[in-house]
Design a protein around this motif. Structure first.
Motif, PDB file in Angstrom:
ATOM      1  N   THR A 134       0.992  -1.102   0.017  1.00 50.55           N
ATOM      2  CA  THR A 134      -0.177  -0.101   0.036  1.00 50.55           C
ATOM      3  C   THR A 134       0.771   1.295   0.007  1.00 50.55           C
ATOM      4  O   THR A 134       2.069   1.186   0.404  1.00 50.55           O
ATOM      5  CB  THR A 134      -0.830   0.089   1.138  1.00 50.55           C
ATOM      6  N   VAL A 135       0.399   2.451  -0.776  1.00 53.73           N
ATOM      7  CA  VAL A 135       0.898   3.480  -0.479  1.00 53.73           C
ATOM      8  C   VAL A 135       0.303   4.793  -0.175  1.00 53.73           C
ATOM      9  O   VAL A 135      -1.035   4.585  -0.145  1.00 53.73           O
ATOM     10  CB  VAL A 135       1.503   3.852  -1.987  1.00 53.73           C
ATOM     11  N   ALA A 136       0.857   5.901   0.177  1.00 54.52           N
ATOM     12  CA  ALA A 136       0.172   6.826   0.709  1.00 54.52           C
ATOM     13  C   ALA A 136       0.295   8.310  -0.341  1.00 54.52           C
ATOM     14  O   ALA A 136       1.079   8.224  -1.046  1.00 54.52           O
ATOM     15  CB  ALA A 136       0.694   7.386   2.101  1.00 54.52           C
ATOM     16  N   PRO A 137      -0.491   9.124  -0.140  1.00 53.43           N
ATOM     17  CA  PRO A 137      -0.394  10.218  -0.974  1.00 53.43           C
ATOM     18  C   PRO A 137       1.163  11.033  -0.957  1.00 53.43           C
ATOM     19  O   PRO A 137       1.500  10.933   0.139  1.00 53.43           O
ATOM     20  CB  PRO A 137      -1.374  11.415  -0.418  1.00 53.43           C
ATOM     21  N   ARG A 138       1.451  11.269  -2.264  1.00 57.95           N
ATOM     22  CA  ARG A 138       3.023  11.861  -2.601  1.00 57.95           C
ATOM     23  C   ARG A 138       3.995  10.816  -2.026  1.00 57.95           C
ATOM     24  O   ARG A 138       5.192  11.387  -2.413  1.00 57.95           O
ATOM     25  CB  ARG A 138       2.824  13.291  -1.605  1.00 57.95           C
ATOM     26  N   GLU A 139       3.684   9.820  -2.113  1.00 57.56           N
ATOM     27  CA  GLU A 139       4.796   8.616  -1.722  1.00 57.56           C
ATOM     28  C   GLU A 139       5.359   8.339  -3.174  1.00 57.56           C
ATOM     29  O   GLU A 139       4.648   8.197  -4.031  1.00 57.56           O
ATOM     30  CB  GLU A 139       4.309   7.462  -0.925  1.00 57.56           C
ATOM     31  N   ILE A 140       6.608   8.124  -3.137  1.00 59.55           N
ATOM     32  CA  ILE A 140       7.380   7.912  -4.327  1.00 59.55           C
ATOM     33  C   ILE A 140       7.849   6.316  -4.295  1.00 59.55           C
ATOM     34  O   ILE A 140       8.662   6.275  -3.275  1.00 59.55           O
ATOM     35  CB  ILE A 140       8.377   8.866  -4.731  1.00 59.55           C
ATOM     36  N   VAL A 141       7.564   5.382  -4.951  1.00 63.33           N
ATOM     37  CA  VAL A 141       8.161   4.109  -5.004  1.00 63.33           C
ATOM     38  C   VAL A 141       9.134   3.837  -5.953  1.00 63.33           C
ATOM     39  O   VAL A 141       8.612   4.057  -7.216  1.00 63.33           O
ATOM     40  CB  VAL A 141       6.993   3.192  -4.672  1.00 63.33           C
ATOM     41  N   PRO A 142      10.076   3.047  -5.942  1.00 66.40           N
ATOM     42  CA  PRO A 142      10.878   2.371  -7.000  1.00 66.40           C
ATOM     43  C   PRO A 142      10.216   1.410  -7.721  1.00 66.40           C
ATOM     44  O   PRO A 142      10.126   0.237  -6.896  1.00 66.40           O
ATOM     45  CB  PRO A 142      12.209   2.254  -6.538  1.00 66.40           C
ATOM     46  N   LEU A 143       9.880   1.261  -8.860  1.00 66.82           N
ATOM     47  CA  LEU A 143       9.407   0.157  -9.791  1.00 66.82           C
ATOM     48  C   LEU A 143      10.581  -0.614 -10.405  1.00 66.82           C
ATOM     49  O   LEU A 143      10.526  -1.900 -10.511  1.00 66.82           O
ATOM     50  CB  LEU A 143       8.452   0.675 -10.608  1.00 66.82           C
TER      51      LEU A 143
END
Length: 614
Positions: A134-143
Motif C-alpha cells: 500500500t502507498v500514501a499520497p505523495r509517496e514515491i516508490v521505485p519500480l
C-alpha cells in the motif's frame, strides 16, 4: 489536505534528450472498460492497472472480457511491477486472471483497492504470485532501475483514488487514472492540485488523461450534491426504501448512511459485492457510521417498514444481481410489497439501458414506487467533464498529450479540448489498443503495434472462449441447431432410423423427421462406403471414420438447409457399436445419453464421434 510522505527513493537521473519511453495501451482505448497500460524502457516493463469489461449481448455464455496480454506474456521476464490507481473492476478486475499466466513481482496501490484485490487473490489461491504494497499520497516508490511512481491524491467515485506521476529517464509522464475535480469531497480528501501544479511548473513530458466525459460541457458536480436528492427521496417514502447504486461507490454509501441516521432508519446490505466493499471500507475507515445503523436482513425484517433502508446491487440490470432477482421474485431474503420505494442512485452505463428499464418495469408491476432519472438529483458521475479536463491540462502543462479511457469520439473531443488549451496537434496522439507510442523530449509517435484484442472468459474448466466457439454460439442463437444421431454396423448399414432433434427452431421446422433423411443416407452409404472402408486379413475392416463422417455431415447439412430454408448449426453423431452396444438415445431435454453398457462392451466399441458444422 494530503498527508506528506518522505519519498523512499529519489527520481531517476535525467538522461539525454534522446532517451525515449514506450507507452503501450493494451485495453481501454476506443472502448469502455478493461483499462490496462504498459510502460517500457529498455528491458523494464511497468504495468498500470489491469481491468476487465463485461460482455455485450452477442457474447453468449461469456462472463467477463479481458485485454489480450500476449505482449506481456512474451516479455514476462521484463515485468518489474504494477501500479494500481483505484479499485474499480475496470482497473483491477483482470489481475487475478493475469497472475495465472505471468508473475507480477510487486503491486503498489491505495489501501482500499489492495484490500479488495487481496481478497480476490486469496479466493483463487494466487496471493503467493505477487506482493501487495500500500502507498500514501505523495509517496514515491521505485519500480525498477528506470521507473519511479509517485502517487497523487485525486477525487473520483471510488474512495482512496490516485493519479500517478511516472518518473522516467525521458521525463515525467502523468497518468490521471479516473478523476473529477471535487471541491467538496465527501471524505474530506481533496484533490492534490498543488502537486499537479508543481509538476507542471517543473515540466511534464506527457499527460495521459481520462476522456470519459469529454463530450459533456462544464464541471462534473460534487458527490456531495447528491445528498439533497437522497434526503428528499427517503423522507418522502412511507415504507421500506430500497436503494441501488454501484457497490464500489463508497462515497454514495456514506451519504446513504448519513441520511439514514438523520431520519432514524437502519440500513441492511444485499449483494455479495456490496457486503464485500462495505466490510473492507468500514475496516479501513472509509465508511463511517454507528454500529447499530448497519443491521442484517433477519433483524430489519422484524422492524417497522418506515425504519428500514436496504442498499443493494443491481443498478445496471445485471441478470444475477440482487435487485434483478428481487424484481423477478427470485430473491430468498426480500420480496417487493406495495408501499416499497426503490431509489435508483446510478445512471445506466451505455448498453445497459434496456436491462435497467426492464427491471424498473417489473418493480413497478409488483407495486413499488421507483424513483429514477437524471432530473431527480440522485447520481453524479465520477469522471470529469470538459472544464475538469481543461483544469488538468492547465495545471500540468504537458508537452505531449494522449487522451485515454473512452470511445473514439470521446478521445477525439478530448484531443480538441487539448488543442484549444494550446497543445499543438502534432503533439497529440489518439491511440488504439496495441499501439506502441514512443515519447522523448523531442517527439511523440506511434512506432509499432503489439497483439491486442479480447480474451473472453466463461465458467467452463478451460475458461477462455475462443473466437470459433463464440461464432458457433452466435450461429446457434441466430438460427437454432439440429442434431442427427446415426448408428452404423461395420458394413456401413444403418441400424436404426436416424434420430433427429431440433433446438431453437420455429413452426414446421420442429417437425423435421429422420425417416425423410434415412433414404438419402442409405444411398450415400451405398455409393461412398467403398471409398472409406478397406478389408483386412481375417475379415476385419479398416474404416476411415473421419472421412466418412465428413461426407455424411455434408449430406445432412445440405438436406437440413434445403428443408428449412435456413442455416441452423448441424451436429451429427455417428456410432458404430458392437452387437452388445446400444444406440445413443436423444431424450426430451435435448441431452444425448447412452444406455448403460457393461464395461467390456464399452471397451469393444469401435468408435463414437461427433461432427459439428455451422
Amino acid at each position: 489536505m494530503p498527508t506528506l510522505r518522505t519519498p523512499v527513493a529519489s527520481r531517476p537521473a535525467a538522461l539525454p534528450s534522446t532517451a525515449s519511453v514506450q507507452l503501450i495501451p493494451l485495453g481501454g482505448e476506443r472502448e469502455i472498460g478493461k483499462n490496462t497500460w504498459a510502460f517500457r524502457y529498455e528491458d523494464d516493463i511497468i504495468l498500470l492497472d489491469a481491468g476487465l469489461a463485461f460482455p455485450d449481448e452477442s457474447m453468449h455464455g461469456v462472463n467477463i472480457v479481458l485485454p489480450d496480454m500476449t505482449y506481456i506474456k512474451q516479455n514476462r521476464d521484463k515485468v518489474r511491477g504494477m501500479v494500481v490507481t483505484h479499485g474499480h473492476e475496470d482497473h483491477i478486475g483482470g489481475i487475478p486472471y493475469h497472475l495465472r499466466e505471468f508473475d507480477i513481482p510487486v503491486i503498489y496501490g491505495p489501501r482500499l483497492a489492495l484490500a479488495l484485490l487481496e481478497e480476490k487473490l486469496r479466493d483463487v489461491g494466487l496471493l503467493n504470485r505477487t506482493e501487495l504494497r500500500t502507498v500514501a499520497p505523495r509517496e514515491i516508490v521505485p519500480l525498477s532501475k528506470h521507473f519511479f511512481a509517485e502517487f497523487i491524491r485525486n477525487t473520483h467515485s471510488f474512495a482512496d483514488s490516485f493519479t500517478v506521476a511516472l518518473h522516467t529517464p525521458a521525463g515525467v509522464i502523468i497518468q490521471t487514472g479516473d478523476f473529477k475535480i471535487d471541491h467538496t469531497p465527501v471524505d474530506g480528501e481533496y484533490f492534490d492540485l498543488q502537486r499537479l501544479a508543481e509538476h507542471g511548473e517543473k515540466g511534464v513530458l506527457c499527460l495521459i488523461s481520462d476522456s470519459t466525459n469529454a463530450e459533456v460541457p462544464g464541471f462534473t458536480p460534487s458527490e456531495a450534491s447528491v445528498l439533497p436528492g437522497l434526503s428528499k427521496a427517503i423522507a418522502g417514502a412511507k415504507g421500506r426504501v430500497i436503494i441501488t447504486t454501484f457497490a464500489s461507490s463508497v462515497h454514495r454509501l456514506n451519504l446513504v448512511l448519513q441520511v439514514a441516521e438523520q431520519q432514524g432508519r437502519v440500513v441492511s446490505l444485499l449483494g455479495r459485492s456490496m457486503l464485500n466493499v462495505v466490510a473492507h471500507a468500514r475496516r479501513l475507515g472509509y465508511v463511517r457510521c454507528k454500529d447499530e445503523t448497519l443491521q442484517p436482513m433477519q433483524v430489519i425484517n422484524n422492524l417497522p417498514d418506515d425504519q428500514v433502508i436496504i442498499l443493494t446491487t443491481g443498478s445496471q440490470g445485471e441478470p444475477l444481481a440482487a435487485l434483478t432477482r428481487i424484481a423477478n421474485g427470485e430473491h430468498p431474503q426480500l420480496q417487493i410489497k406495495p408501499g416499497d420505494t426503490v431509489v435508483w442512485s446510478a445512471n445506466p452505463i451505455p448498453g445497459n439501458t434496456i436491462a435497467v428499464s426492464r427491471v424498473i418495469d417489473k418493480l413497478m408491476e409488483l407495486g413499488a414506487n421507483v424513483i429514477y432519472g437524471k432530473d431527480k438529483g440522485l447520481h453524479v458521475s465520477g469522471h470529469g467533464c470538459q472544464e475538469d479536463q481543461k483544469l488538468m491540462l492547465a495545471l500540468t502543462r504537458p508537452k505531449f498529450f494522449v487522451p485515454t479511457h473512452g470511445e473514439y469520439r470521446m478521445l477525439l473531443k478530448h484531443a480538441e479540448t487539448a488543442m484549444s488549451m494550446g497543445i499543438p496537434r502534432e503533439n497529440i496522439v489518439i491511440v488504439d489498443n496495441g499501439d506502441v507510442v514512443e515519447v522523448s523530449q523531442d517527439r511523440i509517435a506511434i512506432v509499432d503495434k503489439v497483439p491486442s484484442g479480447l480474451q473472453m472468459i466463461d465458467d467452463s474448466r478451460a475458461g477462455v472462449v475462443m473466437d470459433r466457439v463464440l461464432q458457433e454460439r452466435q450461429q446457434i442463437a441466430k438460427d437454432g441447431m439440429v442434431t442427427v444421431v446415426l448408428s452404423l454396423d461395420s458394413s456401413g448399414q444403418l441400424l436404426y432410423t436416424p434420430q433427429v432433434q431440433t433446438f431453437g427452431l420455429a413452426g414446421e421446422a420442429k417437425d423435421l423427421k429422420g425417416s425423410a433423411l434415412k433414404p438419402l443416407l442409405e444411398e450415400t452409404l451405398k455409393q461412398e462406403w467403398s471409398r472409406f472402408a478397406r478389408s483386412l486379413e481375417r475379415g476385419s475392416v479398416d474404416i476411415d471414420w473421419a472421412g466418412l463422417k465428413g461426407e455424411l455431415e455434408r449430406v445432412v447439412r445440405r438436406f437440413v438447409r434445403e428443408q428449412l430454408r435456413s442455416k441452423p448449426t448441424v451436429v451429427v453423431f455417428v456410432q458404430s457399436p458392437e452387437e452388445e452396444s446400444a444406440p445413443a438415445v436423444p431424450v426430451a431435454d435435448g441431452d444425448l445419453r447412452q444406455e448403460r453398457l457393461p464395461d467390456a462392451t464399452r471397451r469393444r466399441r469401435r468408435s463414437s464421434a461427433a461432427v459439428a458444422a455451422s
